[in-house]
Design a protein around this motif. Structure first.
Motif, PDB file in Angstrom:
ATOM      1  N   TYR A  43      -0.899   9.672   0.715  1.00  0.00           N
ATOM      2  CA  TYR A  43      -2.225   9.968   2.071  1.00  0.00           C
ATOM      3  C   TYR A  43      -1.634  10.605   2.996  1.00  0.00           C
ATOM      4  O   TYR A  43      -2.083  11.070   3.915  1.00  0.00           O
ATOM      5  N   SER A  52       2.332   6.387  -7.356  1.00  0.00           N
ATOM      6  CA  SER A  52       1.709   7.439  -7.700  1.00  0.00           C
ATOM      7  C   SER A  52       1.403   9.271  -7.644  1.00  0.00           C
ATOM      8  O   SER A  52       0.437   8.970  -7.825  1.00  0.00           O
ATOM      9  N   THR A  53       2.421   8.839  -6.794  1.00  0.00           N
ATOM     10  CA  THR A  53       2.111  10.068  -5.815  1.00  0.00           C
ATOM     11  C   THR A  53       0.906  10.875  -5.484  1.00  0.00           C
ATOM     12  O   THR A  53       0.802  11.758  -5.107  1.00  0.00           O
ATOM     13  N   VAL A  54       0.218   9.634  -4.988  1.00  0.00           N
ATOM     14  CA  VAL A  54      -1.176  10.181  -4.592  1.00  0.00           C
ATOM     15  C   VAL A  54      -0.262  10.557  -2.665  1.00  0.00           C
ATOM     16  O   VAL A  54      -0.757  11.671  -1.899  1.00  0.00           O
ATOM     17  N   TYR A 112       0.742  -1.229  -0.380  1.00  0.00           N
ATOM     18  CA  TYR A 112      -0.155  -0.053  -0.095  1.00  0.00           C
ATOM     19  C   TYR A 112       1.155   1.174  -0.180  1.00  0.00           C
ATOM     20  O   TYR A 112       0.376   2.137  -0.740  1.00  0.00           O
ATOM     21  N   VAL A 164       0.538   4.412  -3.032  1.00  0.00           N
ATOM     22  CA  VAL A 164       0.628   5.702  -3.135  1.00  0.00           C
ATOM     23  C   VAL A 164       1.523   6.400  -2.756  1.00  0.00           C
ATOM     24  O   VAL A 164       1.567   7.999  -3.443  1.00  0.00           O
ATOM     25  N   THR A 165       2.742   5.861  -2.911  1.00  0.00           N
ATOM     26  CA  THR A 165       4.059   6.732  -3.216  1.00  0.00           C
ATOM     27  C   THR A 165       4.404   6.555  -4.181  1.00  0.00           C
ATOM     28  O   THR A 165       4.845   8.327  -5.007  1.00  0.00           O
ATOM     29  N   THR A 207       7.870   6.494 -10.054  1.00  0.00           N
ATOM     30  CA  THR A 207       7.246   7.944 -10.910  1.00  0.00           C
ATOM     31  C   THR A 207       7.670   7.258 -12.198  1.00  0.00           C
ATOM     32  O   THR A 207       6.894   7.474 -13.624  1.00  0.00           O
TER      33      THR A 207
END
Length: 390
Positions: A181, A177-179, A170, A174-175, A203
């Motif tokens: 949280y 994909s530059t999301v 997880y 998220v890292t 990325t």
């Protein structure tokens, strides 16, 4: 078109339509149950609690997977047929597990669609092939996720809220994909440095994959506007029908093909006229702008892998040159040519055509027989066969 061909055509179309309908119902059912924490269907007592907690969104996920399979079926892909056969029973099972007004129609439609998919197996036999760039992009994404997941789990004591492999995956997702949280974060200098490497590698892999997907799509759009096929599309051609040149008779041939060929066979037209090429591309015909008698153009069209070659313009001299070049490059291919003037039938045969037809001669003979009241459907069939066997 024969009755068998019509039923075969309808069967393939029905397979795609039913699969699309199941996909949409599965998505809607999944959305309706997205907030569910457990299942209450007849199988509820047999389902582990962990699976029950995920039942709310799995229907939507399966629906999207079937939607992808439906588009693959539309292209006649074999892998799409296999994935559809696997996913349809899953959607029916999910319908049994989920409590929703859409569950019953989903179960019924899934069970109805499966026999139809199995019965139309022969229509979906095209191989799915990937280019080197696509394989590289896929390997980059998988490698980046493995690197991030394994590394994060190994350093889990230096991260907040990371204790399992799922947590590590997880964080990586998220890292990369530059999301980001922020609920899972590094707490030490070494973990921060590792997190920076995950950002760079992740990325980069996502950008590579995006370029691989969008690049060919943009190239295909521009090529279609210019009336030509892309190099990547040409690379996939195999066991196709090649039409050399474009004329009045070619148009009739294309109309016949568009009505009768339903087995996924690709058709490629080669014409030197860019306006004709653009017109054909707008009608969803594969077209290559170039000289149909040029060796380089024919090699680019994979003439050595063509199942049949048709030559039918209004210029017998140009057709003869195209036939001669085609025969030289494909000694085993079946070549059919149309002679505008009957006296050129022998010349086209000597150039390498297996069958030469003179449409004017056929039409003239039919008119004479009609005028003498000797016309019948049997005679027309017999006459056509005579010319085809010449």
């Amino acid at each position: 078109m024969s009755l068998y061909s019509r039923w075969s055509q309808y069967g393939a179309r029905l397979t795609v339509i039913l699969t699309l309908a199941v996909a949409l119902l599965s998505v809607l059912t999944g959305i309706a149950n997205i907030g569910a924490q457990s299942v209450v269907g007849p199988l509820a007592e047999f389902i582990p609690p962990a699976i029950q907690r995920t039942a709310g969104f799995t229907g939507a996920l399966t629906g999207f997977l079937i939607l992808i399979s439906a588009f693959g079926l539309r292209r006649g892909l074999r892998v799409a047929w296999y994935s559809t056969v696997v996913l349809l029973p899953i959607t029916a099972l999910q319908g049994l597990m989920q409590s929703s007004p859409l569950s019953f129609p989903l179960i019924v439609l899934s069970l109805l669609a499966l026999p139809n998919v199995l019965a139309n197996r022969r229509h979906f036999d095209r191989e799915l092939s990937f280019s080197i760039s696509q394989l590289t992009a896929l390997a980059a994404i998988v490698g980046a996720q493995i690197y991030g997941t394994v590394g994060t789990y190994a350093l889990r004591d230096e991260f907040a809220n990371i204790t399992t492999l799922v947590d590590a995956f997880y964080y990586t997702l998220v890292t990369a994909s530059t999301v980001g949280y922020g609920d899972a974060a590094p707490t030490t200098q070494s973990a921060r440095l590792f997190g920076m490497s995950v950002i760079v590698i992740g990325t980069t892999s996502f950008a590579l994959a995006l370029g691989t997907v969008l690049g060919p799509a943009i190239e295909a759009r521009l090529s279609r506007a210019l009336g030509r096929m892309t190099d990547s599309q040409l690379e996939l051609l195999s066991n196709h029908i090649l039409i050399l040149g474009y004329g009045d008779l070619t148009e009739a041939i294309l109309e016949e093909f568009s009505q009768d060929i339903r087995d996924g066979t690709e058709i490629l037209v080669i014409t030197p006229d860019s306006d004709n090429a653009q017109h054909l591309a707008e009608r969803d015909f594969n077209v290559l702008t170039g000289d149909p008698s040029d060796e380089e153009t024919l090699r680019k069209a994979h003439i050595e892998e063509a199942r049949a070659i048709l030559v039918a313009t209004n210029n017998d001299a140009e057709d003869a040159l195209s036939v001669l070049t085609a025969r030289d490059l494909n000694t085993e291919g079946y070549i059919v040519a149309a002679a505008t003037n009957r006296e050129n039938i022998g010349k086209l045969k000597r150039a390498g055509a297996d069958t030469v037809i003179s449409p004017q001669s056929i039409a003239g003979e039919i008119l004479v027989r009609s005028a003498l009241n000797r016309q019948s459907m049997d005679e027309m069939d017999e006459l056509t066969t005579e010319f085809l066997d010449e």
